[in-house]
Design a protein around this motif. Structure first.
Motif, PDB file in Angstrom:
ATOM      1  N   GLY A 116       0.819  -1.203   0.000  1.00 41.86           N
ATOM      2  CA  GLY A 116       0.000   0.000   0.000  1.00 41.86           C
ATOM      3  C   GLY A 116       0.857   1.258   0.000  1.00 41.86           C
ATOM      4  N   VAL A 117       0.291   2.345   0.471  1.00 41.57           N
ATOM      5  CA  VAL A 117       0.978   3.640   0.456  1.00 41.57           C
ATOM      6  C   VAL A 117       2.269   3.597   1.280  1.00 41.57           C
ATOM      7  CG1 VAL A 117       0.793   6.088   1.059  1.00 41.57           C
ATOM      8  CG2 VAL A 117      -1.149   4.918   0.027  1.00 41.57           C
ATOM      9  N   ARG A 118       2.236   2.978   2.455  1.00 39.44           N
ATOM     10  CA  ARG A 118       3.432   2.946   3.316  1.00 39.44           C
ATOM     11  C   ARG A 118       4.600   2.255   2.597  1.00 39.44           C
ATOM     12  NH1 ARG A 118       5.771   5.970   5.593  1.00 39.44           N
ATOM     13  NH2 ARG A 118       3.777   6.695   6.293  1.00 39.44           N
ATOM     14  N   GLU A 119       4.342   1.097   1.982  1.00 39.65           N
ATOM     15  CA  GLU A 119       5.394   0.383   1.270  1.00 39.65           C
ATOM     16  C   GLU A 119       5.875   1.190   0.061  1.00 39.65           C
ATOM     17  OE1 GLU A 119       3.177  -2.280   3.805  1.00 39.65           O
ATOM     18  OE2 GLU A 119       2.482  -0.939   2.224  1.00 39.65           O
ATOM     19  N   GLU A 120       4.942   1.843  -0.603  1.00 37.58           N
ATOM     20  CA  GLU A 120       5.299   2.673  -1.758  1.00 37.58           C
ATOM     21  C   GLU A 120       6.259   3.787  -1.329  1.00 37.58           C
ATOM     22  OE1 GLU A 120       5.241   3.223  -5.780  1.00 37.58           O
ATOM     23  OE2 GLU A 120       4.195   1.633  -4.716  1.00 37.58           O
TER      24      GLU A 120
END
Length: 183
Positions: A82-86
């Motif tokens: 999700g956004v955190r990994e991105e």
């Protein structure tokens, strides 16, 4: 007691970003159309601007890697990307890129499909040239097809999902994400 616990956890709810340098012109245009969102996305990738990069993504964003590039051994890595990994991948890449050498992202053969007033898909061939200095990552040019599912909320378009698809034997964006999130 519950109030004290809630207050103790409150600072963890806020993530700090690096401020833009004083006097720096804003590179962000309010994404009131898919075109403006894609322009913001390309600019953020090229300039390695994590604040603007994050603004391109919806809170529920999901990335779907190219299956062949990710391989079955990395299924868990991408299961809930999700956004955190991105942002983790993006910031790792940014740390390994000289400030004076921007990336280059070229999109071609773009096709837009509007599903409704608040939903669209943008598909395009990409060529991403990385200026990073990590010699263990041996790919400089990545090519493939990106398919972005866009959603509009509060009159602003965001990327809700991103599918990476290989179109040649050349390395794809999935490989950069795998490497830089781990290193």
């Amino acid at each position: 007691m519950a109030l004290l616990l809630g207050l103790a956890l409150l600072p963890g709810c806020f993530d700090l970003r690096e401020p833009a340098p004083a006097g720096a012109p804003s590179e962000w245009a309010q994404p009131t159309s898919p075109d403006l969102l894609i322009t913001n996305f390309v600019t953020a990738v090229q300039r390695l601007n994590p604040g603007n990069y994050e603004r391109c993504f919806a809170p529920q964003f999901r990335f779907y890697p190219d299956p062949a590039a990710a391989g079955s051994a990395n299924a868990a890595l991408f299961a809930n990307w999700g956004v955190r990994e991105e942002l983790d991948y993006f910031n790792s890449l940014r740390r390994r890129t000289p400030a004076t050498s921007p990336n280059q992202l070229l999109l071609s053969a773009r096709r837009d499909q509007l599903f409704s007033a608040d939903s669209a898909e943008v598909s395009a061939q990409y060529q991403l040239t990385l200026a990073q200095q990590d010699t263990a990552f041996r790919y400089r040019v990545l090519e493939g097809n990106l398919r972005l599912l866009l959603r509009r909320r509060n009159n602003e378009w965001q990327i809700a999902a991103w599918r990476d698809v290989a179109t040649s034997p050349r390395p794809v964006w999935t490989q950069a994400k795998m490497y830089f999130i781990r290193n």
